[in-house]
Design an enzyme around this catalytic site. Structure first.
Site, PDB file in Angstrom:
ATOM      1  N   SER A  78      -1.636  -7.416  -1.555  1.00 36.16           N
ATOM      2  CA  SER A  78      -2.627  -6.344  -1.620  1.00 36.16           C
ATOM      3  C   SER A  78      -3.330  -6.440  -2.972  1.00 36.16           C
ATOM      4  O   SER A  78      -2.818  -7.050  -3.919  1.00 36.16           O
ATOM      5  CB  SER A  78      -1.945  -4.979  -1.493  1.00 36.16           C
ATOM      6  OG  SER A  78      -1.140  -4.736  -2.645  1.00 36.16           O
ATOM      7  N   LEU A  81      -1.007  -4.968  -5.676  1.00 32.77           N
ATOM      8  CA  LEU A  81       0.056  -5.860  -6.160  1.00 32.77           C
ATOM      9  C   LEU A  81      -0.515  -7.010  -6.981  1.00 32.77           C
ATOM     10  O   LEU A  81       0.090  -7.434  -7.970  1.00 32.77           O
ATOM     11  CB  LEU A  81       0.865  -6.419  -4.989  1.00 32.77           C
ATOM     12  CG  LEU A  81       2.072  -5.605  -4.577  1.00 32.77           C
ATOM     13  CD1 LEU A  81       2.787  -6.261  -3.406  1.00 32.77           C
ATOM     14  CD2 LEU A  81       3.037  -5.408  -5.725  1.00 32.77           C
ATOM     15  N   GLU A  82      -1.672  -7.505  -6.597  1.00 34.42           N
ATOM     16  CA  GLU A  82      -2.318  -8.568  -7.369  1.00 34.42           C
ATOM     17  C   GLU A  82      -2.566  -8.092  -8.804  1.00 34.42           C
ATOM     18  O   GLU A  82      -2.316  -8.817  -9.770  1.00 34.42           O
ATOM     19  CB  GLU A  82      -3.624  -8.966  -6.690  1.00 34.42           C
ATOM     20  CG  GLU A  82      -4.296 -10.167  -7.310  1.00 34.42           C
ATOM     21  CD  GLU A  82      -5.565 -10.570  -6.567  1.00 34.42           C
ATOM     22  OE1 GLU A  82      -6.272 -11.439  -7.113  1.00 34.42           O
ATOM     23  OE2 GLU A  82      -5.865 -10.051  -5.481  1.00 34.42           O
ATOM     24  N   GLY A  83      -3.026  -6.852  -8.951  1.00 38.25           N
ATOM     25  CA  GLY A  83      -3.248  -6.286 -10.276  1.00 38.25           C
ATOM     26  C   GLY A  83      -1.961  -6.105 -11.051  1.00 38.25           C
ATOM     27  O   GLY A  83      -1.891  -6.406 -12.249  1.00 38.25           O
TER      28      GLY A  83
END
Length: 138
Positions: A78, A81-83
């Site tokens: 998502s 989560l990537e961030g």
């Protein structure tokens, strides 16, 4: 690779070859192969996205090394989560290179300008961080 999913599987073979040379043979059965795509893959419609992950999974499963992974280990992160992973990576790398002290881990934000998405993560003040117990996602 969206137009030719089997090529995705072929594209990771050199990486699997490298991993099989780096990870000791005795430890390969315990090594986890995890593949998570980011923003660009979120733009690929189903069922094409599943076809891409199936091709990647097949490449790992058929590789002659003992590196294996369950099909569930292949998927798309998502944006949230990537961030979070960018934030954790930046803080870890800065600490490992001595640019921040271990007590300052979590004090540096991250800005990830990708090809298909952008993530901006800012640290919370220490007091707010302790009170909240977690990093809020907006």
């Amino acid at each position: 690779f969206a137009s030719d999913p089997p090529l995705a599987g072929q594209s990771i073979l050199p990486l699997l070859d490298l991993a099989s040379r780096i990870v000791p043979v005795a430890q390969q059965p315990d090594a986890i192969v995890l593949l998570r795509a980011t923003g660009g893959m979120r733009l690929v419609p189903e069922p094409r996205r599943s076809q891409l992950y199936d091709a990647l999974f097949t490449a790992v499963a058929s590789h002659p090394s003992q590196l294996k992974a369950p099909r569930e280990a292949f998927g798309t992160l998502s944006g949230e989560l990537e961030g979070v992973y960018a934030f954790l990576s930046v803080n870890h790398l800065l600490a490992r290179t001595g640019q921040i002290s271990p007590s300052e881990i979590g004090s540096v934000g991250a800005l990830d300008l990708g090809g298909a998405s952008t993530q901006i993560v800012t640290p919370l003040p220490r007091a707010a961080n302790a009170a909240a117990g977690a990093v809020p996602v907006f």
